[in-house]
Design an enzyme around this catalytic site. Structure first.
Site, PDB file in Angstrom:
ATOM      1  N   LYS A  37       0.951  -1.179   0.003  1.00 46.93           N
ATOM      2  CA  LYS A  37      -0.271  -0.079   0.063  1.00 46.93           C
ATOM      3  C   LYS A  37       0.768   1.106  -0.128  1.00 46.93           C
ATOM      4  O   LYS A  37       2.131   1.079   0.247  1.00 46.93           O
ATOM      5  CB  LYS A  37      -0.995   0.089   1.085  1.00 46.93           C
ATOM      6  N   TYR A  96     -12.519  -2.895  -3.521  1.00 47.69           N
ATOM      7  CA  TYR A  96     -13.075  -2.548  -2.258  1.00 47.69           C
ATOM      8  C   TYR A  96     -14.603  -2.809  -2.405  1.00 47.69           C
ATOM      9  O   TYR A  96     -15.340  -2.392  -1.391  1.00 47.69           O
ATOM     10  CB  TYR A  96     -12.845  -1.502  -1.751  1.00 47.69           C
ATOM     11  N   ASN A 144      -1.907  -0.176   7.447  1.00 50.20           N
ATOM     12  CA  ASN A 144      -1.304  -1.383   7.629  1.00 50.20           C
ATOM     13  C   ASN A 144      -0.394  -1.789   6.697  1.00 50.20           C
ATOM     14  O   ASN A 144      -0.223  -3.207   6.764  1.00 50.20           O
ATOM     15  CB  ASN A 144      -2.222  -2.404   8.031  1.00 50.20           C
ATOM     16  N   HIS A 173      -1.653  -5.562   1.701  1.00 47.69           N
ATOM     17  CA  HIS A 173      -3.117  -6.143   1.365  1.00 47.69           C
ATOM     18  C   HIS A 173      -2.760  -7.673   0.676  1.00 47.69           C
ATOM     19  O   HIS A 173      -1.920  -7.867  -0.110  1.00 47.69           O
ATOM     20  CB  HIS A 173      -3.997  -5.557   0.480  1.00 47.69           C
ATOM     21  N   GLU A 212      -9.481 -10.737  -7.517  1.00 46.89           N
ATOM     22  CA  GLU A 212      -8.321  -9.474  -7.198  1.00 46.89           C
ATOM     23  C   GLU A 212      -7.578  -9.564  -8.302  1.00 46.89           C
ATOM     24  O   GLU A 212      -6.995  -8.493  -8.821  1.00 46.89           O
ATOM     25  CB  GLU A 212      -7.826  -9.489  -5.838  1.00 46.89           C
TER      26      GLU A 212
END
Length: 149
Positions: A9, A49, A112, A115, A126
Site C-alpha cells: 500500500k 473494495y 497497515n 493487502h 483480485e
C-alpha cells in the site's frame, strides 16, 4: 499451484519498506509471478473494495489506496493465500505477532502496509483486477524442488 494478490500500500511505498516486505514473502518459498508499480485509479479502488460499499470506512479505503503509488504483486505456491496472510499478520497491527510485517512495522489499522487476498476465490477475482493474463508469468526456479515435494 495457488496464486494470490499482494498489494504494498501507499504507506509501504512511502516508508521505503517494499524491499523488506518482498524479501519476507520470498523467503517463505513463494514465487513472484507478476509485479508492477502503479497508481490505483478511483474506479479500480471502487471495484477492489466493492464489498465495503456503504460502510463508514469505504471512502477512507478508496482515498488511501489512491493517494500514492502501490506495488501490486502476484505470488504463487502451495497454500499461497494462507502463507501470505500469516506473513502479513492481523489487519490490526496491534494484534499482529512480532515477526509479521504488520507486527514489526505497522502502528495503525488504517495504515497497515499490505493487502493480501483472503481466500483462493478472492485471489482469482483480485488478480483479475490488477493483472491481465499476459502479465502473470509461468516459470521454474532451480530451488523449486527444495521448497515443495
Amino acid at each position: 499451484m495457488e496464486k494470490t494478490l499482494v498489494l504494498l500500500k501507499p504507506d509501504a511505498v512511502q516508508r521505503g519498506l517494499c524491499g523488506e516486505i518482498i524479501a519476507r514473502l520470498e523467503r517463505t518459498g513463494l514465487k513472484i509471478v507478476g509485479m508492477k508499480l502503479m497508481q490505483v485509479s478511483e474506479d479500480l479502488a471502487n471495484r477492489h473494495y466493492g464489498e465495503h460499499v456503504g460502510k463508514p470506512f469505504f471512502g477512507g479505503l478508496v482515498g488511501f489506496i489512491t493517494s500514492a503509488p502501490i506495488v501490486a504483486m502476484a505470488f504463487e505456491g502451495n497454500n499461497a493465500v494462507s502463507i501470505v496472510r500469516k506473513t502479513m499478520g492481523a489487519t490490526n497491527p496491534a494484534e499482529s505477532p512480532p515477526g509479521s510485517v504488520r507486527g514489526d512495522f505497522g502502528v495503525d489499522i488504517g495504515r497497515n502496509l499490505v493487502h493480501g487476498s483472503d481466500s483462493p476465490e478472492s485471489a482469482v477475482r483480485e488478480l483479475g483486477l490488477f493483472f491481465s493474463a499476459d502479465e502473470l508469468l509461468s516459470y521454474g526456479r532451480a530451488t523449486d524442488s527444495w521448497i515443495t515435494e
